[in-house]
Write a protein that holds these residues in place. Structure first.
Motif, PDB file in Angstrom:
ATOM      1  N   LYS A  19      50.957  58.561  47.389  1.00  0.00           N
ATOM      2  CA  LYS A  19      50.580  57.361  48.131  1.00  0.00           C
ATOM      3  C   LYS A  19      50.605  56.165  47.193  1.00  0.00           C
ATOM      4  O   LYS A  19      50.430  56.298  45.972  1.00  0.00           O
ATOM      5  CB  LYS A  19      49.170  57.521  48.723  1.00  0.00           C
ATOM      6  N   THR A  20      50.775  55.000  47.772  1.00  0.00           N
ATOM      7  CA  THR A  20      50.774  53.761  47.010  1.00  0.00           C
ATOM      8  C   THR A  20      49.505  52.979  47.307  1.00  0.00           C
ATOM      9  O   THR A  20      49.160  52.766  48.471  1.00  0.00           O
ATOM     10  CB  THR A  20      51.994  52.892  47.364  1.00  0.00           C
ATOM     11  N   CYS A  21      48.818  52.566  46.263  1.00  0.00           N
ATOM     12  CA  CYS A  21      47.575  51.815  46.445  1.00  0.00           C
ATOM     13  C   CYS A  21      47.856  50.401  46.938  1.00  0.00           C
ATOM     14  O   CYS A  21      48.712  49.706  46.375  1.00  0.00           O
ATOM     15  CB  CYS A  21      46.824  51.691  45.123  1.00  0.00           C
ATOM     16  N   PRO A  22      47.131  49.939  47.945  1.00  0.00           N
ATOM     17  CA  PRO A  22      47.161  48.506  48.248  1.00  0.00           C
ATOM     18  C   PRO A  22      46.576  47.750  47.054  1.00  0.00           C
ATOM     19  O   PRO A  22      45.634  48.227  46.418  1.00  0.00           O
ATOM     20  CB  PRO A  22      46.251  48.365  49.474  1.00  0.00           C
ATOM     21  N   VAL A  23      47.113  46.588  46.740  1.00  0.00           N
ATOM     22  CA  VAL A  23      46.632  45.790  45.608  1.00  0.00           C
ATOM     23  C   VAL A  23      46.040  44.488  46.131  1.00  0.00           C
ATOM     24  O   VAL A  23      46.696  43.744  46.870  1.00  0.00           O
ATOM     25  CB  VAL A  23      47.772  45.478  44.608  1.00  0.00           C
ATOM     26  N   ILE A  24      44.784  44.214  45.759  1.00  0.00           N
ATOM     27  CA  ILE A  24      44.146  42.945  46.091  1.00  0.00           C
ATOM     28  C   ILE A  24      44.398  42.023  44.901  1.00  0.00           C
ATOM     29  O   ILE A  24      43.789  42.185  43.837  1.00  0.00           O
ATOM     30  CB  ILE A  24      42.636  43.121  46.339  1.00  0.00           C
ATOM     31  N   LYS A  25      45.326  41.055  45.060  1.00  0.00           N
ATOM     32  CA  LYS A  25      45.800  40.272  43.918  1.00  0.00           C
ATOM     33  C   LYS A  25      44.952  39.038  43.622  1.00  0.00           C
ATOM     34  O   LYS A  25      44.809  38.639  42.469  1.00  0.00           O
ATOM     35  CB  LYS A  25      47.258  39.859  44.145  1.00  0.00           C
ATOM     36  N   GLY A  26      44.424  38.386  44.635  1.00  0.00           N
ATOM     37  CA  GLY A  26      43.644  37.184  44.393  1.00  0.00           C
ATOM     38  C   GLY A  26      44.479  36.035  43.886  1.00  0.00           C
ATOM     39  O   GLY A  26      45.635  35.855  44.280  1.00  0.00           O
ATOM     40  N   TYR A  27      43.919  35.276  42.935  1.00  0.00           N
ATOM     41  CA  TYR A  27      44.575  34.072  42.418  1.00  0.00           C
ATOM     42  C   TYR A  27      45.467  34.400  41.220  1.00  0.00           C
ATOM     43  O   TYR A  27      45.271  35.423  40.551  1.00  0.00           O
ATOM     44  CB  TYR A  27      43.517  33.047  41.991  1.00  0.00           C
ATOM     45  N   PRO A  28      46.442  33.535  40.926  1.00  0.00           N
ATOM     46  CA  PRO A  28      47.266  33.742  39.730  1.00  0.00           C
ATOM     47  C   PRO A  28      46.396  33.817  38.477  1.00  0.00           C
ATOM     48  O   PRO A  28      45.389  33.124  38.362  1.00  0.00           O
ATOM     49  CB  PRO A  28      48.175  32.501  39.706  1.00  0.00           C
ATOM     50  N   LEU A  29      46.789  34.661  37.571  1.00  0.00           N
ATOM     51  CA  LEU A  29      46.142  34.871  36.276  1.00  0.00           C
ATOM     52  C   LEU A  29      44.783  35.569  36.392  1.00  0.00           C
ATOM     53  O   LEU A  29      44.551  36.610  35.784  1.00  0.00           O
ATOM     54  CB  LEU A  29      45.982  33.550  35.505  1.00  0.00           C
ATOM     55  N   ILE A  30      43.848  35.006  37.158  1.00  0.00           N
ATOM     56  CA  ILE A  30      42.496  35.572  37.179  1.00  0.00           C
ATOM     57  C   ILE A  30      42.321  36.651  38.238  1.00  0.00           C
ATOM     58  O   ILE A  30      41.348  37.414  38.208  1.00  0.00           O
ATOM     59  CB  ILE A  30      41.424  34.475  37.387  1.00  0.00           C
ATOM     60  N   THR A  33      38.785  38.069  39.850  1.00  0.00           N
ATOM     61  CA  THR A  33      37.693  38.098  38.862  1.00  0.00           C
ATOM     62  C   THR A  33      36.468  37.347  39.351  1.00  0.00           C
ATOM     63  O   THR A  33      35.343  37.827  39.257  1.00  0.00           O
ATOM     64  CB  THR A  33      38.167  37.506  37.518  1.00  0.00           C
ATOM     65  N   SER A  34      36.671  36.135  39.873  1.00  0.00           N
ATOM     66  CA  SER A  34      35.538  35.315  40.303  1.00  0.00           C
ATOM     67  C   SER A  34      34.741  36.002  41.404  1.00  0.00           C
ATOM     68  O   SER A  34      33.506  36.076  41.353  1.00  0.00           O
ATOM     69  CB  SER A  34      36.040  33.954  40.786  1.00  0.00           C
ATOM     70  N   GLU A  35      35.434  36.518  42.402  1.00  0.00           N
ATOM     71  CA  GLU A  35      34.758  37.206  43.505  1.00  0.00           C
ATOM     72  C   GLU A  35      34.102  38.495  43.013  1.00  0.00           C
ATOM     73  O   GLU A  35      32.994  38.848  43.423  1.00  0.00           O
ATOM     74  CB  GLU A  35      35.778  37.525  44.603  1.00  0.00           C
ATOM     75  N   LEU A  44      33.577  43.708  48.715  1.00  0.00           N
ATOM     76  CA  LEU A  44      33.497  45.084  49.204  1.00  0.00           C
ATOM     77  C   LEU A  44      33.552  45.129  50.725  1.00  0.00           C
ATOM     78  O   LEU A  44      34.206  46.009  51.310  1.00  0.00           O
ATOM     79  CB  LEU A  44      32.200  45.733  48.703  1.00  0.00           C
ATOM     80  N   GLN A  45      32.877  44.198  51.399  1.00  0.00           N
ATOM     81  CA  GLN A  45      32.900  44.153  52.858  1.00  0.00           C
ATOM     82  C   GLN A  45      34.315  43.913  53.372  1.00  0.00           C
ATOM     83  O   GLN A  45      34.749  44.538  54.350  1.00  0.00           O
ATOM     84  CB  GLN A  45      31.964  43.045  53.353  1.00  0.00           C
ATOM     85  N   ARG A  46      35.025  43.022  52.703  1.00  0.00           N
ATOM     86  CA  ARG A  46      36.392  42.708  53.130  1.00  0.00           C
ATOM     87  C   ARG A  46      37.295  43.928  52.966  1.00  0.00           C
ATOM     88  O   ARG A  46      38.088  44.262  53.862  1.00  0.00           O
ATOM     89  CB  ARG A  46      36.921  41.530  52.302  1.00  0.00           C
ATOM     90  N   ILE A  47      37.154  44.636  51.846  1.00  0.00           N
ATOM     91  CA  ILE A  47      38.024  45.786  51.579  1.00  0.00           C
ATOM     92  C   ILE A  47      37.731  46.925  52.548  1.00  0.00           C
ATOM     93  O   ILE A  47      38.648  47.597  53.035  1.00  0.00           O
ATOM     94  CB  ILE A  47      37.877  46.242  50.123  1.00  0.00           C
ATOM     95  N   VAL A  56      42.020  51.492  46.493  1.00  0.00           N
ATOM     96  CA  VAL A  56      42.518  50.117  46.430  1.00  0.00           C
ATOM     97  C   VAL A  56      42.511  49.645  44.981  1.00  0.00           C
ATOM     98  O   VAL A  56      41.552  49.893  44.243  1.00  0.00           O
ATOM     99  CB  VAL A  56      41.633  49.187  47.292  1.00  0.00           C
ATOM    100  N   ALA A  57      43.576  48.971  44.561  1.00  0.00           N
ATOM    101  CA  ALA A  57      43.652  48.390  43.224  1.00  0.00           C
ATOM    102  C   ALA A  57      43.227  46.925  43.282  1.00  0.00           C
ATOM    103  O   ALA A  57      43.648  46.189  44.171  1.00  0.00           O
ATOM    104  CB  ALA A  57      45.061  48.510  42.665  1.00  0.00           C
ATOM    105  N   LEU A  58      42.372  46.513  42.349  1.00  0.00           N
ATOM    106  CA  LEU A  58      41.941  45.125  42.252  1.00  0.00           C
ATOM    107  C   LEU A  58      42.507  44.524  40.977  1.00  0.00           C
ATOM    108  O   LEU A  58      42.396  45.125  39.896  1.00  0.00           O
ATOM    109  CB  LEU A  58      40.408  45.026  42.200  1.00  0.00           C
ATOM    110  N   LYS A  59      43.096  43.353  41.080  1.00  0.00           N
ATOM    111  CA  LYS A  59      43.585  42.666  39.890  1.00  0.00           C
ATOM    112  C   LYS A  59      42.440  41.839  39.309  1.00  0.00           C
ATOM    113  O   LYS A  59      41.976  40.874  39.918  1.00  0.00           O
ATOM    114  CB  LYS A  59      44.767  41.769  40.233  1.00  0.00           C
ATOM    115  N   ILE A  60      41.930  42.268  38.149  1.00  0.00           N
ATOM    116  CA  ILE A  60      40.829  41.589  37.472  1.00  0.00           C
ATOM    117  C   ILE A  60      41.395  41.022  36.174  1.00  0.00           C
ATOM    118  O   ILE A  60      41.558  41.745  35.187  1.00  0.00           O
ATOM    119  CB  ILE A  60      39.667  42.548  37.163  1.00  0.00           C
ATOM    120  N   GLY A  61      41.689  39.726  36.167  1.00  0.00           N
ATOM    121  CA  GLY A  61      42.311  39.158  34.978  1.00  0.00           C
ATOM    122  C   GLY A  61      43.613  39.886  34.676  1.00  0.00           C
ATOM    123  O   GLY A  61      44.482  40.030  35.533  1.00  0.00           O
TER     124      GLY A  61
END
Length: 465
Positions: A19-30, A33-35, A44-47, A56-61
């Motif tokens: 399976k392929t993880c959905p990625v929550i990318k957020g903003y460029p570069l960061i 991280t802020s959320e 967490l509620q949104r995910i 789910v993969a989260l892009k943290i920095g």
């Protein structure tokens, strides 16, 4: 009546396809991280709504971390293949500064030995022996409310923290601990936890990068050492046996080596017990009084049970077994607002979770907050309903759909102790007051030092019963 089999254990077989993880990318570069740092509950509620039960993969920095909520995944990480998912040195790095070898953070042989040493003291027998100490300490601490009760609101979370701090310190160290030492120790631990929170969520930054509050953190840690190590040494030299947790821990002996804990280990375990025993309980009770005020029918039923069982007298340990509805209210509160809302783990070797590949070194975050709100496992998950925890309904539930105290071999050793502490505090407070929240204050959860608490506190007025 049991809801339509929604709480039955999963019958799904582990995936045999990649399976392929959905990625929550957020903003460029960061990325997010802020959320992630400042508004984790909303993330967490949104995910859980957009990707229920998925890894789910989260892009943290510059990095990705993984977040999972499905009970089958929780079971795999915490039990089935638990040896491949350790605490690691990522998000727990900051906490090692305050209790490096404490049971909550240590690993390997150190953890196994200390778990074996401490386990006997959290059985029914020893917990019941500590109940009188806890009742006395809670009654004395609740006298704080007598001083603050007025027509003006109080911050319920702050007051409950003060009560649980005093109760927990006296349960650990006994009633001989001077008031100024109680306050100094509690203040220093709170200062350290606030500093460590930031370090835990920004663990991926270079260690050479200075973070705010470094000098304050070091001073707090020194204060904790000075006070607790002196208490431990004095007690060890006196060989005085008291009805408190420190006396029990001093008696602990390893079955194989016949050795006990050294002073530093005792210090780390006492800090761990204090943090776990006061912060999480105070936060759970804060959410409980908020929920009871929002649901007067539950409040009336709880108070009716307390009146029926106790008839106005003080509670004893023996009464707790008959306060079943009170316990269910606490359990349902821990479902909706689990104080420990995220459990980080680090992958030791390349692995696969239900078809999702995860590489060695990756951080996996399990979230009771998310799992406890999955509609596939909880009927109307956002509704406050203590009846979910009747024996009949609990038997129908996936074993890993509810884990406020963790699960597997590393489940919280003090879970029964914490439930006893919470039940006693609820009863003692309910016999005197009915907390009412200020309706103009918006109640929103936030995460501080891994604990899910109300943002900006919870202002309430205490109405005498």
């Amino acid at each position: 009546m049991i809801p339509k089999k929604i709480n039955l254990p999963s019958t799904q077989s582990p995936s045999t396809t990649r399976k392929t993880c959905p990625v929550i990318k957020g903003y460029p570069l960061i990325g997010v991280t802020s959320e992630f740092v400042f508004d984790l509950p909303q993330l967490l509620q949104r995910i859980v709504k957009e990707h229920p039960g998925e890894l789910v993969a989260l892009k943290i920095g510059p990095i990705h971390i993984y977040l999972t909520s499905h009970p089958d995944h929780v079971q795999y990480v915490l039990t089935t293949n638990e040896h491949n998912f350790g605490k690691g040195h990522t998000m727990w790095k900051g906490y090692r500064l305050i209790a490096a070898n404490g049971l909550a953070i240590s690993e390997g042989e150190t953890w196994f030995r200390n778990r074996r040493l401490m386990q006997p003291f959290f059985t029914h027998k020893h917990i019941s022996s500590l109940a009188n100490c806890m009742i006395t300490a809670t009654l004395k601490a609740v006298e704080r409310f007598e001083q603050v009760v007025s027509d003006s609101p109080i911050d319920m979370h702050k007051e409950l923290q003060q009560i649980m701090q005093s109760t927990m310190l006296e349960t650990i160290f006994g009633t001989s601990l001077e008031r100024h030492k109680i306050e100094a120790t509690a203040d220093a631990i709170q200062v350290a936890l606030r500093a460590i929170h930031l370090r835990s969520f920004l663990y991926f930054l270079p260690e050479q990068l200075p973070l705010p509050g470094e000098r304050t953190l070091r001073h707090a840690l020194q204060t904790i050492d000075d006070i607790l190590l002196s208490i431990i040494r004095e007690r060890r030299q006196s060989r005085e046996n008291r009805d408190d947790l420190l006396s029990l821990l001093l008696q602990a002996r390893d079955e194989e080596t016949k050795t006990g804990m050294n002073d530093q280990q005792l210090r780390d375990e006492c800090v761990t017990l204090f943090v776990a025993g006061h912060e999480t309980t105070a936060t759970a009770l804060t959410w409980l009084w908020y929920l009871l005020d929002e649901h007067p029918e539950v409040d009336r039923k709880l108070r009716a049970e307390i009146d029926s069982v106790l008839g106005g007298r003080q509670p004893t340990f023996a009464d707790l077994a008959n306060l079943r509805y009170t316990r269910m209210v606490i359990q349902e509160t821990l479902r909706l607002y689990p104080p420990g809302c995220v459990f980080p783990r680090v992958v030791r070797q390349n692995d696969e979770i239900d078809g999702y590949p995860v590489k060695a070194g990756a951080t996996i975050i399990l979230s009771p907050y998310m799992t406890h709100h999955l509609p596939d496992f909880w009927n109307q998950p956002d509704v406050f309903n203590p009846e979910r925890f009747t024996a009949e309904q609990s038997e129908q539930r996936h074993s890993y759909a509810y884990f406020p105290f963790g699960a597997g071999s590393r489940h919280c050793i003090g879970n029964h102790f914490a439930l006893m502490q919470a039940q006693l505090a609820v009863v003692i407070i309910a016999q005197k007051w009915r907390p009412r929240r200020i309706r103009s204050h918006t109640v929103k959860p936030q995460v501080k030092a891994f604990v899910l608490c109300p943002r900006n506190g919870l202002p309430m007025i205490l109405e005498p019963v």
